[in-house]
Design a protein around this motif. Structure first.
Motif, PDB file in Angstrom:
ATOM      1  N   ALA A  86       0.654  -1.141  -0.140  1.00 18.53           N
ATOM      2  CA  ALA A  86      -0.281  -0.016   0.373  1.00 18.53           C
ATOM      3  C   ALA A  86       1.173   1.383   0.418  1.00 18.53           C
ATOM      4  O   ALA A  86       0.461   2.524  -0.449  1.00 18.53           O
ATOM      5  N   ALA A  87       2.165   1.590   0.774  1.00 16.44           N
ATOM      6  CA  ALA A  87       3.028   1.914   0.295  1.00 16.44           C
ATOM      7  C   ALA A  87       3.898   2.651  -0.373  1.00 16.44           C
ATOM      8  O   ALA A  87       3.465   3.909  -0.773  1.00 16.44           O
ATOM      9  N   LEU A  88       4.052   1.944  -1.418  1.00 11.15           N
ATOM     10  CA  LEU A  88       4.302   2.064  -2.373  1.00 11.15           C
ATOM     11  C   LEU A  88       3.205   2.485  -4.032  1.00 11.15           C
ATOM     12  O   LEU A  88       3.497   3.559  -4.895  1.00 11.15           O
ATOM     13  N   ALA A  89       1.735   2.081  -3.512  1.00  8.74           N
ATOM     14  CA  ALA A  89       1.087   2.550  -4.426  1.00  8.74           C
ATOM     15  C   ALA A  89       1.066   3.848  -4.029  1.00  8.74           C
ATOM     16  O   ALA A  89       0.549   4.931  -4.996  1.00  8.74           O
ATOM     17  N   HIS A  90       0.892   4.282  -3.188  1.00 10.20           N
ATOM     18  CA  HIS A  90       0.423   5.480  -2.022  1.00 10.20           C
ATOM     19  C   HIS A  90       1.286   6.527  -3.027  1.00 10.20           C
ATOM     20  O   HIS A  90       1.247   7.634  -3.066  1.00 10.20           O
ATOM     21  N   LEU A  91       2.830   5.865  -2.563  1.00  9.01           N
ATOM     22  CA  LEU A  91       3.498   7.214  -2.738  1.00  9.01           C
ATOM     23  C   LEU A  91       4.492   7.141  -4.372  1.00  9.01           C
ATOM     24  O   LEU A  91       4.241   8.444  -5.362  1.00  9.01           O
ATOM     25  N   ALA A  92       3.683   6.004  -5.180  1.00  8.23           N
ATOM     26  CA  ALA A  92       3.549   6.588  -7.044  1.00  8.23           C
ATOM     27  C   ALA A  92       2.487   7.373  -7.089  1.00  8.23           C
ATOM     28  O   ALA A  92       2.809   8.481  -8.004  1.00  8.23           O
ATOM     29  N   LEU A  93       0.748   7.128  -6.136  1.00  4.22           N
ATOM     30  CA  LEU A  93       0.328   7.919  -6.883  1.00  4.22           C
ATOM     31  C   LEU A  93       0.016   9.209  -6.220  1.00  4.22           C
ATOM     32  O   LEU A  93       0.473   9.804  -7.337  1.00  4.22           O
TER      33      LEU A  93
END
Length: 203
Positions: A177-184
């Protein structure tokens, strides 16, 4: 639940009244998230091979989506018209420090790393929706401060919370979730600038 009240009070009452600048808010948010996890028994499980695999795939898909948006002329034109919102700092600092630490680490530690497991235990399947909704409500004051539509912001971040929570449950880690959140979020800061640069070259 005290964990819910603590999170929403921090985001919508305490931090906005602190008078801190962006750097101070980043430090305060990260410190609050770390203390929150310690008090409420959070376990983000950052060191997770499965979390990194799923998170890398999700971040890659998001990056491809942003690249496609920048490459398509009508969408690129709309992106180029978006005004950047990095308060008090330049985009490099915003993307490399404030988004990863003040937003992603803080929010994923609080929500996916701590509150979601508590709600799962307390409310079962209903907890999945509750956690996402609380994540949406966390953004009430930031939406007001940015001049955004509050209801639309809460709806959008609730939807994002559902996806992030699903990633956490799928991998038993907050890392995906953190990596997706960061990319977004990083893509949201960088894509308009890339679109503006491309639009200027095509004039």
């Amino acid at each position: 639940m005290s964990a819910t009240a603590a999170a929403l009070t921090w985001s919508n009452v305490v931090l906005p009244r602190s008078g801190l600048g962006v750097r101070g808010r980043t430090v305060a948010n990260a410190a609050f998230a770390t203390g929150y996890a310690a008090i409420f028994g959070g376990h983000p499980k950052w060191v997770s091979a499965r979390g990194w695999r799923w998170g890398g795939a999700a971040a890659g898909a998001i990056a491809v989506g942003y690249a496609a948006a920048v490459a398509i002329p009508p969408i690129r034109k709309r992106l180029a018209a978006v005004t950047g919102r990095e308060p008090e700092v330049d985009v490099a600092e915003w993307v490399t420090i404030h988004i990863p630490l003040g937003t992603v680490y803080s929010e994923e530690t609080i929500f996916r790393g701590t509150l979601d497991p508590l709600l799962d235990e307390a409310a079962g399947p209903l907890g999945r929706c509750c956690g996402a909704l609380i994540f949406g409500l966390w953004h009430i004051h930031p939406a007001r401060a940015a001049g955004d539509n509050v209801a639309a912001t809460v709806a959008a971040t609730t939807a994002g919370g559902l996806i992030f929570s699903w990633l956490r449950r799928r991998t038993d880690s907050a890392t995906a979730a953190a990596l997706a959140h960061l990319a977004l979020n990083a893509g949201g800061a960088l894509a308009p600038r890339a679109a503006g640069a491309m639009s200027n070259r095509h004039r």
